[in-house]
Design a protein around this motif. Structure first.
Motif, PDB file in Angstrom:
ATOM      1  N   THR A   9       0.776  -1.241   0.000  1.00  0.00           N
ATOM      2  CA  THR A   9       0.000   0.000   0.000  1.00  0.00           C
ATOM      3  C   THR A   9       0.812   1.299   0.000  1.00  0.00           C
ATOM      4  O   THR A   9       0.342   2.301  -0.537  1.00  0.00           O
ATOM      5  CB  THR A   9      -0.948   0.031   1.221  1.00  0.00           C
ATOM      6  OG1 THR A   9      -0.175  -0.071   2.425  1.00  0.00           O
ATOM      7  CG2 THR A   9      -1.967  -1.089   1.150  1.00  0.00           C
ATOM      8  N   LEU A  21       1.151   3.601  -3.145  1.00  0.00           N
ATOM      9  CA  LEU A  21      -0.060   4.091  -3.800  1.00  0.00           C
ATOM     10  C   LEU A  21      -0.228   5.611  -3.785  1.00  0.00           C
ATOM     11  O   LEU A  21      -0.513   6.203  -4.831  1.00  0.00           O
ATOM     12  CB  LEU A  21      -1.292   3.396  -3.225  1.00  0.00           C
ATOM     13  CG  LEU A  21      -1.358   1.882  -3.438  1.00  0.00           C
ATOM     14  CD1 LEU A  21      -2.586   1.295  -2.765  1.00  0.00           C
ATOM     15  CD2 LEU A  21      -1.314   1.541  -4.909  1.00  0.00           C
ATOM     16  N   PRO A  22      -0.053   6.301  -2.648  1.00  0.00           N
ATOM     17  CA  PRO A  22      -0.206   7.761  -2.678  1.00  0.00           C
ATOM     18  C   PRO A  22       0.824   8.450  -3.595  1.00  0.00           C
ATOM     19  O   PRO A  22       0.497   9.417  -4.278  1.00  0.00           O
ATOM     20  CB  PRO A  22      -0.004   8.187  -1.226  1.00  0.00           C
ATOM     21  CG  PRO A  22      -0.249   6.966  -0.419  1.00  0.00           C
ATOM     22  CD  PRO A  22       0.129   5.811  -1.285  1.00  0.00           C
ATOM     23  N   LEU A  64       2.259   7.112  -6.276  1.00  0.00           N
ATOM     24  CA  LEU A  64       1.878   6.828  -7.657  1.00  0.00           C
ATOM     25  C   LEU A  64       0.636   7.624  -8.065  1.00  0.00           C
ATOM     26  O   LEU A  64       0.527   8.060  -9.217  1.00  0.00           O
ATOM     27  CB  LEU A  64       1.644   5.327  -7.846  1.00  0.00           C
ATOM     28  CG  LEU A  64       2.884   4.447  -7.665  1.00  0.00           C
ATOM     29  CD1 LEU A  64       2.510   2.978  -7.718  1.00  0.00           C
ATOM     30  CD2 LEU A  64       3.942   4.788  -8.702  1.00  0.00           C
ATOM     31  N   ALA A  65      -0.287   7.823  -7.133  1.00  0.00           N
ATOM     32  CA  ALA A  65      -1.482   8.619  -7.430  1.00  0.00           C
ATOM     33  C   ALA A  65      -1.107  10.061  -7.768  1.00  0.00           C
ATOM     34  O   ALA A  65      -1.687  10.670  -8.672  1.00  0.00           O
ATOM     35  CB  ALA A  65      -2.446   8.585  -6.247  1.00  0.00           C
ATOM     36  N   THR A  75      -8.182   9.815  -7.432  1.00  0.00           N
ATOM     37  CA  THR A  75      -8.219   9.713  -5.971  1.00  0.00           C
ATOM     38  C   THR A  75      -7.040  10.485  -5.397  1.00  0.00           C
ATOM     39  O   THR A  75      -5.884  10.194  -5.729  1.00  0.00           O
ATOM     40  CB  THR A  75      -8.146   8.241  -5.523  1.00  0.00           C
ATOM     41  OG1 THR A  75      -9.176   7.505  -6.173  1.00  0.00           O
ATOM     42  CG2 THR A  75      -8.294   8.116  -4.021  1.00  0.00           C
ATOM     43  N   PRO A 123      -3.985  11.728  -3.182  1.00  0.00           N
ATOM     44  CA  PRO A 123      -3.002  11.002  -2.359  1.00  0.00           C
ATOM     45  C   PRO A 123      -3.300  11.071  -0.862  1.00  0.00           C
ATOM     46  O   PRO A 123      -3.070  10.108  -0.137  1.00  0.00           O
ATOM     47  CB  PRO A 123      -1.671  11.676  -2.681  1.00  0.00           C
ATOM     48  CG  PRO A 123      -1.886  12.300  -4.014  1.00  0.00           C
ATOM     49  CD  PRO A 123      -3.327  12.666  -4.087  1.00  0.00           C
ATOM     50  N   LEU A 158      -5.876   8.468  -0.063  1.00  0.00           N
ATOM     51  CA  LEU A 158      -5.242   7.143  -0.064  1.00  0.00           C
ATOM     52  C   LEU A 158      -4.426   6.941   1.211  1.00  0.00           C
ATOM     53  O   LEU A 158      -4.482   5.875   1.821  1.00  0.00           O
ATOM     54  CB  LEU A 158      -4.343   6.983  -1.289  1.00  0.00           C
ATOM     55  CG  LEU A 158      -5.038   6.677  -2.605  1.00  0.00           C
ATOM     56  CD1 LEU A 158      -4.043   6.744  -3.759  1.00  0.00           C
ATOM     57  CD2 LEU A 158      -5.696   5.322  -2.558  1.00  0.00           C
ATOM     58  N   SER A 159      -3.679   7.969   1.604  1.00  0.00           N
ATOM     59  CA  SER A 159      -2.863   7.867   2.825  1.00  0.00           C
ATOM     60  C   SER A 159      -3.734   7.633   4.048  1.00  0.00           C
ATOM     61  O   SER A 159      -3.413   6.799   4.903  1.00  0.00           O
ATOM     62  CB  SER A 159      -2.032   9.134   3.020  1.00  0.00           C
ATOM     63  OG  SER A 159      -1.117   9.289   1.955  1.00  0.00           O
ATOM     64  N   ILE A 164      -4.953   4.082   3.994  1.00  0.00           N
ATOM     65  CA  ILE A 164      -3.872   3.154   4.341  1.00  0.00           C
ATOM     66  C   ILE A 164      -3.656   3.127   5.850  1.00  0.00           C
ATOM     67  O   ILE A 164      -3.493   2.056   6.447  1.00  0.00           O
ATOM     68  CB  ILE A 164      -2.575   3.534   3.590  1.00  0.00           C
ATOM     69  CG1 ILE A 164      -2.737   3.234   2.105  1.00  0.00           C
ATOM     70  CG2 ILE A 164      -1.369   2.813   4.175  1.00  0.00           C
ATOM     71  CD1 ILE A 164      -1.650   3.827   1.230  1.00  0.00           C
ATOM     72  N   ASP A 219       9.526  -1.098  -3.723  1.00  0.00           N
ATOM     73  CA  ASP A 219       8.734   0.072  -3.321  1.00  0.00           C
ATOM     74  C   ASP A 219       9.626   1.287  -3.116  1.00  0.00           C
ATOM     75  O   ASP A 219       9.279   2.402  -3.535  1.00  0.00           O
ATOM     76  CB  ASP A 219       7.980  -0.212  -2.018  1.00  0.00           C
ATOM     77  CG  ASP A 219       6.810  -1.144  -2.202  1.00  0.00           C
ATOM     78  OD1 ASP A 219       6.452  -1.450  -3.357  1.00  0.00           O
ATOM     79  OD2 ASP A 219       6.243  -1.579  -1.164  1.00  0.00           O
ATOM     80  N   THR A 272      10.549   2.592  -6.420  1.00  0.00           N
ATOM     81  CA  THR A 272       9.383   3.215  -7.058  1.00  0.00           C
ATOM     82  C   THR A 272       9.106   4.586  -6.462  1.00  0.00           C
ATOM     83  O   THR A 272       8.887   5.562  -7.195  1.00  0.00           O
ATOM     84  CB  THR A 272       8.136   2.308  -6.893  1.00  0.00           C
ATOM     85  OG1 THR A 272       8.411   1.041  -7.463  1.00  0.00           O
ATOM     86  CG2 THR A 272       6.917   2.920  -7.539  1.00  0.00           C
TER      87      THR A 272
END
Length: 182
Positions: free
Chosen positions: A27, A30-31, A33-34, A41, A43, A46-47, A50, A170, A173
């Motif tokens: 997870t 995700l923020p 990448l968003a 959505t 970030p 998403l945070s 999570i 990660d 990334t």
């Protein structure tokens, strides 16, 4: 167990660390990448999700099994709401038998069958599982020599090793997304 003694069994630390690490590995990017991909959505949303999910997972992983001269009890700390995770309590005299059931993945779990026919899942991912099973056998007279944990420690060690590799990916990334070399 001696007279009036209480034994507390918590979830195995290996299992707890592995599952929490895997959740974070799946997870955390995700923020980032968003933000980089201008996803619909935000970030921050998403945070927040999570963090809420992490607290929920942690709550599930705080399960404790308490055995004493009266019976066996599965419970959670007071900060875990009862509607989220319910525990159970069963006296030794209420336990009729231990019934094996096959899982959808081909594993084997065990349920305590009470005198009134209700089933209660035997917690199988606790540290000291063999000692727990010995106490159950002593207190109920049920033969537990064939009862084994659902997953062996080596399975969680392999999953943890792959989780560490995923965390390295990660990190790469997130670094790539933040620096802008995406």
């Amino acid at each position: 167990m001696t007279a009036n003694s209480i034994s507390i069994f918590c979830l195995s630390p290996l299992i707890r660390i592995t599952l929490l690490s895997l959740y974070l590995a799946l997870t955390i990017p995700l923020p980032f990448l968003a933000k980089v991909t201008n996803a619909p959505t935000p970030p921050t949303l998403l945070s927040a999700g999570i963090i809420i999910g992490f607290v929920g997972l942690y709550a599930v992983l705080t399960e404790r099994v308490i055995v004493d001269d009266q019976g066996i009890k599965v419970c959670y700390p007071v900060w875990v709401p009862g509607f989220f995770r319910k525990g159970w309590n069963l006296s030794w005299s209420d336990i009729k038998e231990l019934k094996p059931r096959t899982t959808g993945q081909g594993g084997l779990v065990y349920y305590f069958l009470s005198q009134d026919g209700k089933g209660y899942l035997l917690p199988m991912r606790v540290a000291g599982f063999a000692r727990l099973v010995n106490i159950v056998q002593t207190k109920t007279g049920i033969d537990t020599k064939d009862v084994r944990p659902l997953a062996q420690p080596w399975m969680y060690m392999i999953l943890f090793a792959f989780t560490l590799l995923l965390l390295l990916v990660d990190a790469w990334t997130i670094n790539t997304a933040v620096i802008g070399n995406w």
